[in-house]
Design an enzyme around this catalytic site. Structure first.
Site, PDB file in Angstrom:
ATOM      1  N   HIS A   1      -7.170  -4.569  10.099  1.00  0.00           N
ATOM      2  CA  HIS A   1      -6.876  -4.384   8.672  1.00  0.00           C
ATOM      3  C   HIS A   1      -5.571  -5.057   8.263  1.00  0.00           C
ATOM      4  CE1 HIS A   1      -4.840  -0.424   9.923  1.00  0.00           C
ATOM      5  NE2 HIS A   1      -3.913  -0.961   9.154  1.00  0.00           N
TER       6      HIS A   1
ATOM      7  N   ASP B   1       0.810  -1.216   0.000  1.00  0.00           N
ATOM      8  CA  ASP B   1       0.000   0.000   0.000  1.00  0.00           C
ATOM      9  C   ASP B   1       0.846   1.270   0.000  1.00  0.00           C
ATOM     10  OD1 ASP B   1       0.961  -0.382   2.567  1.00  0.00           O
ATOM     11  OD2 ASP B   1      -0.971  -0.807   3.451  1.00  0.00           O
TER      12      ASP B   1
ATOM     13  N   GLU C   1      -9.516  -1.971   5.142  1.00  0.00           N
ATOM     14  CA  GLU C   1     -10.172  -1.640   6.400  1.00  0.00           C
ATOM     15  C   GLU C   1     -11.435  -2.491   6.597  1.00  0.00           C
ATOM     16  OE1 GLU C   1      -8.855   0.100   8.662  1.00  0.00           O
ATOM     17  OE2 GLU C   1      -8.403   2.166   8.113  1.00  0.00           O
TER      18      GLU C   1
ATOM     19  N   ASP D   1      -7.494  -2.388  13.997  1.00  0.00           N
ATOM     20  CA  ASP D   1      -8.901  -2.716  13.740  1.00  0.00           C
ATOM     21  C   ASP D   1      -9.031  -3.974  12.868  1.00  0.00           C
ATOM     22  OD1 ASP D   1      -8.003  -1.790  11.314  1.00  0.00           O
ATOM     23  OD2 ASP D   1      -9.410  -0.125  11.147  1.00  0.00           O
TER      24      ASP D   1
HETATM   25  C1  GLP Z   1      -0.399   0.330   8.545  1.00  0.00           C
HETATM   26  C2  GLP Z   1      -0.061  -0.511   7.330  1.00  0.00           C
HETATM   27  C3  GLP Z   1      -0.326  -1.978   7.576  1.00  0.00           C
HETATM   28  C4  GLP Z   1       0.272  -2.395   8.894  1.00  0.00           C
HETATM   29  C5  GLP Z   1      -0.390  -1.625   9.991  1.00  0.00           C
HETATM   30  C6  GLP Z   1       0.048  -2.040  11.383  1.00  0.00           C
HETATM   31  O1  GLP Z   1      -1.726   0.672   8.601  1.00  0.00           O
HETATM   32  N1  GLP Z   1      -0.787  -0.102   6.168  1.00  0.00           N
HETATM   33  O2  GLP Z   1       0.207  -2.737   6.514  1.00  0.00           O
HETATM   34  O3  GLP Z   1       0.084  -3.781   9.103  1.00  0.00           O
HETATM   35  O4  GLP Z   1      -0.051  -0.261   9.774  1.00  0.00           O
HETATM   36  O5  GLP Z   1       1.220  -1.394  11.695  1.00  0.00           O
HETATM   37  P1  GLP Z   1       2.126  -1.670  12.934  1.00  0.00           P
HETATM   38  O6  GLP Z   1       2.975  -2.830  12.572  1.00  0.00           O
HETATM   39  O7  GLP Z   1       2.910  -0.415  13.081  1.00  0.00           O
HETATM   40  O8  GLP Z   1       1.249  -1.933  14.093  1.00  0.00           O
END
Ligand code: GLP
Length: 253
Positions: free
Chosen positions: A138, A67, A143, A136
Site C-alpha cells: 500500500h 492520510d 490498500e 502489502d
Molecule cells: C502506514 C502509512 C503509510 C506508510 C506505511 C509503512 O500504513 N499509512 O503511508 O508507508 O505505514 O510504514 P513504515 O514506514 O513504518 O513501514
C-alpha cells in the site's frame, strides 16, 4: 522509474532529505506531499538538522499529508497529525496554517473526503510526494484492491496493515480499522514522487513492486506509470531483487 540503491537506513535518510532540501532551495514555496510511518522518521530528522544548520527555510513551504486514521483527534498521540507535529512541523519554521492532514474527527466519510479533495485542489500541484511502502504494497492507505481509487476515500484497513501499525500503539485492539487516504490519482499527479524503502521486512513486496506487473493488487506498482518517480531503497530491502541491476543507480523501463 529510477532506483537508487543505498547501503542502509542512515544513507537512505540522508539521500531523501537532501533531495527534498534541494527542492526547497530551488523552489522555496514548494508543496510537499508528506508521509508517516517509521521509514520517513530519519528523513524528517535530517531535514530538521538541515533547517537548524540554516541551510533550508520552510517559511513558504506548504504540506499535504497522505492520510489519517478515522476517529482520532489531532491531539491524539496516535494520530498522523500528532506524528507530523512532533516529528517535523514543531521543529522547523513551516507555517502550521500551511500544513494539511485529513480530518480524522469528521465522522461523515463523504464529507471528510470531499473536504480533503478541496484542500488538495487548492494547490496547482504537489511538487514532491514522499511515500513509504506498506508491507502489502500500500501507498498512503491505498490498500490492495481490484481497482485504483482516484481520490480521497475512506478505507477499511487490511489485517496485515493493522498488525504492522500496531507497533505504534500499546495494544493491537487500539488500532483504528478505518482511515482517510489520498487517492492514487492525487498521488500520481505530483510532479515528482520519492518512495523510500528500508529493511528486509519489505524485500518481498519491493520485489513485486519493482519486478511485477502494474496492478491494483500491489498499489505501489502504479508508480511505474509515473514519469518522474525515484525509489531509494537500502540493500536489505533490495535483497530479493536479484535480477535487477547491481549498480548504485539504475532506471527500470
Ligand atoms: C502506514 C502509512 C503509510 C506508510 C506505511 C509503512 O500504513 N499509512 O503511508 O508507508 O505505514 O510504514 P513504515 O514506514 O513504518 O513501514
Amino acid at each position: 522509474m529510477r532506483v537508487i540503491r543505498v547501503s542502509d537506513y542512515e544513507e537512505l535518510s540522508l539521500r531523501s532529505a537532501d533531495l527534498i532540501a534541494s527542492l526547497i532551495i530551488l523552489k522555496p514555496d514548494c508543496v510537499l506531499g508528506l508521509a508517516t510511518g517509521g521509514t520517513p522518521l530519519g528523513t524528517y530528522r535530517d531535514l530538521i538538522r538541515l533547517y537548524r544548520e540554516g541551510r533550508i527555510d520552510f517559511s513558504q513551504v506548504s504540506s499535504v499529508n497522505l492520510d489519517e486514521y478515522r476517529g482520532l483527534k489531532p491531539n491524539d498521540p496516535h494520530s498522523y497529525r500528532y506524528f507530523m507535529d512532533q516529528n517535523l512541523f514543531q521543529n522547523i519554521n513551516i507555517d502550521p496554517a500551511h500544513t494539511f492532514v485529513p480530518d480524522g474527527c469528521e465522522s461523515d466519510p463523504a464529507s471528510a473526503c470531499s473536504k480533503y479533495d478541496a484542500i488538495i485542489d487548492r494547490f496547482p500541484l504537489i511538487d514532491l510526494q514522499l511515500l513509504g511502502l506498506g508491507g502489502d504494497g500500500h501507498i498512503g492507505f491505498n490498500e490492495p484492491s481490484d481497482c485504483f481509487i482516484r481520490r480521497t476515500h475512506c478505507v477499511t484497513l487490511k489485517e496485515e496493515t493493522i498488525r504492522a501499525n500496531s507497533r505504534f500503539f500499546q495494544d493491537k485492539a487500539e488500532v483504528p480499522h478505518q482511515a482517510y487516504t489520498m487517492g492514487i490519482a492525487d498521488i500520481m499527479k505530483a510532479s515528482r514522487i520519492l518512495m523510500i524503502v528500508s529493511g528486509s521486512s519489505k524485500a518481498a513486496i519491493l520485489r513485486q513492486v519493482l519486478e511485477g506487473p502494474v496492478t491494483p493488487a500491489v498499489p505501489a506498482s502504479v508508480l511505474h506509470l509515473h514519469r518522474n518517480c525515484t525509489v531509494i531503497a537500502d540493500e536489505d530491502a533490495l535483497q530479493c531483487c536479484d535480477r535487477l541491476c547491481k549498480d548504485s543507480q539504475f532506471i527500470l523501463p
